[in-house]
Structures are given as C-alpha cells and as structure tokens.
Design a protein around this motif. Structure first.
Motif, PDB file in Angstrom:
ATOM      1  N   ASP A  90      19.465   7.760  44.775  1.00  0.00           N
ATOM      2  CA  ASP A  90      20.608   7.974  45.669  1.00  0.00           C
ATOM      3  C   ASP A  90      21.535   6.768  45.667  1.00  0.00           C
ATOM      4  OD1 ASP A  90      19.617  10.482  46.510  1.00  0.00           O
ATOM      5  OD2 ASP A  90      18.322   9.510  47.998  1.00  0.00           O
ATOM      6  N   LEU A  91      20.967   5.576  45.701  1.00  0.00           N
ATOM      7  CA  LEU A  91      21.776   4.358  45.705  1.00  0.00           C
ATOM      8  C   LEU A  91      22.538   4.201  44.399  1.00  0.00           C
ATOM      9  CD1 LEU A  91      19.101   2.078  47.381  1.00  0.00           C
ATOM     10  CD2 LEU A  91      21.343   2.606  48.352  1.00  0.00           C
ATOM     11  N   ARG A  92      21.867   4.469  43.287  1.00  0.00           N
ATOM     12  CA  ARG A  92      22.554   4.390  41.989  1.00  0.00           C
ATOM     13  C   ARG A  92      23.694   5.390  41.922  1.00  0.00           C
ATOM     14  NH1 ARG A  92      19.385   6.797  37.050  1.00  0.00           N
ATOM     15  NH2 ARG A  92      19.963   8.630  38.280  1.00  0.00           N
ATOM     16  N   ASN A  93      23.458   6.616  42.412  1.00  0.00           N
ATOM     17  CA  ASN A  93      24.505   7.630  42.380  1.00  0.00           C
ATOM     18  C   ASN A  93      25.686   7.247  43.263  1.00  0.00           C
ATOM     19  OD1 ASN A  93      22.910   9.107  40.650  1.00  0.00           O
ATOM     20  ND2 ASN A  93      22.117  10.471  42.237  1.00  0.00           N
ATOM     21  N   PHE A  94      25.394   6.640  44.418  1.00  0.00           N
ATOM     22  CA  PHE A  94      26.482   6.212  45.296  1.00  0.00           C
ATOM     23  C   PHE A  94      27.381   5.188  44.598  1.00  0.00           C
ATOM     24  CE2 PHE A  94      27.988   2.864  48.199  1.00  0.00           C
ATOM     25  CZ  PHE A  94      28.903   3.601  48.941  1.00  0.00           C
ATOM     26  N   TYR A  95      26.763   4.202  43.964  1.00  0.00           N
ATOM     27  CA  TYR A  95      27.568   3.166  43.304  1.00  0.00           C
ATOM     28  C   TYR A  95      28.216   3.661  42.019  1.00  0.00           C
ATOM     29  CZ  TYR A  95      26.244  -0.407  46.629  1.00  0.00           C
ATOM     30  OH  TYR A  95      26.108  -1.153  47.792  1.00  0.00           O
ATOM     31  N   GLY A  96      27.854   4.847  41.593  1.00  0.00           N
ATOM     32  CA  GLY A  96      28.534   5.456  40.449  1.00  0.00           C
ATOM     33  C   GLY A  96      29.774   6.236  40.848  1.00  0.00           C
ATOM     34  N   ARG A  97      29.935   6.495  42.150  1.00  0.00           N
ATOM     35  CA  ARG A  97      31.101   7.215  42.654  1.00  0.00           C
ATOM     36  C   ARG A  97      32.243   6.245  42.920  1.00  0.00           C
ATOM     37  NH1 ARG A  97      28.258   9.480  47.751  1.00  0.00           N
ATOM     38  NH2 ARG A  97      30.437   9.441  48.491  1.00  0.00           N
ATOM     39  N   ALA A  98      33.446   6.799  43.084  1.00  0.00           N
ATOM     40  CA  ALA A  98      34.618   5.964  43.345  1.00  0.00           C
ATOM     41  C   ALA A  98      34.444   5.156  44.629  1.00  0.00           C
ATOM     42  CB  ALA A  98      35.866   6.842  43.434  1.00  0.00           C
ATOM     43  N   LEU A  99      33.902   5.787  45.668  1.00  0.00           N
ATOM     44  CA  LEU A  99      33.707   5.086  46.932  1.00  0.00           C
ATOM     45  C   LEU A  99      32.724   3.938  46.774  1.00  0.00           C
ATOM     46  CD1 LEU A  99      34.421   5.038  49.944  1.00  0.00           C
ATOM     47  CD2 LEU A  99      32.486   6.572  50.346  1.00  0.00           C
TER      48      LEU A  99
END
Length: 253
Positions: A7-16
């Motif tokens: 989840d953390l990796r996916n978050f930092y992969g998003r624009a936000l």
C-alpha cells in the motif's frame, strides 16, 4: 489497520504520493543539509526519502518493522533494507549518526520500546528526525493516504513521547499544506499551497517534523522490583528505636 509495504509503495507511485515525497523531502534535507561521512538509518517506511543520502552518507540502511513488511531497496544494486522487530534492532550500540523515522511511530505497536532502541543505537551527538501526521491537519483525516493511518500527534504529544524516551527536541518543521486529493490543479499548485500555508496556518500542516538529540546523562529508570527492594531496605534501616535504649545498654555494661 495500518498500511503494509505494498500500500505504501502504491501511494508513493501516485501523483499525490510523489508530491508528498517532494515536499517532505525538501524539509528533511533542509534540516539535514550535510550527512557526508555519516551513517544514516531509515526506520519504518523511510526509503522514499533515503535516496538523496545515497552517495553522500558513508552508510545508508532502511529497516522496516515486521508488521509492515519489507521491500527491496534500492531497485538496482545491493539491497539496503531488512525486516526487523522494532523492539530489538539488529544494530550495535551507538553505531548510527542519523535516524530518520517515517511511517513508523504512528503505526508502532510498541512506540516507547522502539524509541528506546533508537536511543540505544544512536551515537553520542547523533540526531533522530521523526515525521508524524499532525493531529490538526487534513491529511490525518484522509484514510486513503498513509498519513491518515495509525495515531496522529500534536506537537505536545510527540514532545512528551520523546522526553519519556530520553530525547530532547531540538528543531521543528511542518509540511503538506496541499489538500490530500489526487486533483491535477492541486498537484500543480502544491508548492504555492506550501508557501502560503507555512506563513498563514502552520498549525494545520499535514505532518510535523521534529529533530531530537539523545540525553546522554539522563537517569535510567530502576526496575520496579529493584525499586521496591531498595525502599524496604531503607525502611528497615530507618526503623524507630524505643526510648531509653541508651540507658538499657549502660545497665547491661
């Protein structure tokens, strides 16, 4: 339930997430502008912010707690991350010069034990920099981001937690004033939000950054069993003696 490493990796992969990393990363480097020749430990999920120290610090390591999981970092070259028990860091005493904690304290199952481990491994004169969600900020109320997970902190709460673990706060910063939504206009104006928010409403930042130093001469608490034994010994030593004891002793002579 706190986010895991996926989840953390996916978050930092998003624009936000990329915006959050850029804004927080600028504050981190402003507080630690020079780490040349130092050893830097990232604890929690700090790898998005450790990259700028590679090639500058003598050693960079990322340790992730078992309940969160671990990911290989960096993607190329030798792996610099490991899975650990936050209550027993596999590092020697006083072996680290800088400790960066991100997505660690608010999700910890044993916060005080983790901070005591950080105190143990931190070298004299070393510093710890902690990034935590601000209780008053909008990001702490947005569960779609990792800053909306776990326990948010006020400045007073994080100060108390540090002092209870024998740290002294030495510097403060705030970051993340842009609203936590994946909207292109907000992403484009993120730096403007940051400049305006820093001057107009600093108490409502998304995250608090606090730098602290270890108290070398702080007293180590005495275990309860030893403390009670010492009290009983003092009580026995101070047991009152009946009046007239001197006369009785003279008569015995």
């Amino acid at each position: 339930m706190p986010m895991d490493v996926i989840d953390l990796r996916n978050f930092y992969g998003r624009a936000l997430g990329r915006v959050a990393r850029a804004l927080i990363g600028r504050r981190i480097r402003a507080m630690w502008p020079d780490v040349k020749g130092l050893s830097v430990l990232g604890l929690g999920f700090a790898t998005p912010y450790l990259g700028s120290f590679l090639g500058e610090a003598e050693r960079v390591v990322g340790l992730m707690p078992a309940q969160q999981g671990v990911l290989r970092w960096p993607p190329e070259g030798r792996c610099l991350t490991g899975l650990v028990d936050e209550k027993e860091l596999p590092l020697e005493d006083e072996s680290i010069d800088r400790v960066l904690i991100v997505h660690g304290l608010e999700a910890s199952e044993a916060m005080r034990a983790m901070l005591r481990q950080v105190w143990r491994v931190l070298a004299p004169g070393g510093r710890v920099l902690i990034v935590v969600p601000n209780r008053r900020g909008l990001w702490a109320r947005r569960e779609a981001t990792p800053f909306g997970q776990g326990q948010p902190f006020s400045r007073g709460q994080i100060t108390q937690a540090l002092r209870e673990s024998m740290f002294s706060p030495a510097g403060w910063e705030v970051a993340l004033f842009v609203p936590p939504f994946d909207l292109r206009p907000l992403m484009r104006s993120a730096r403007a939000w940051e400049r305006v928010g820093t001057f107009l409403w600093p108490r409502f930042a998304g995250v608090i950054l606090v730098e602290a130093t270890k108290q070398i001469y702080a007293a180590t608490p005495i275990p309860e069993a030893r403390c009670m034994a010492a009290i009983r010994q003092r009580v026995r030593a101070m047991t009152p003696v009946p009046r007239g004891w001197q006369k009785d002793m003279e008569d015995d002579r």
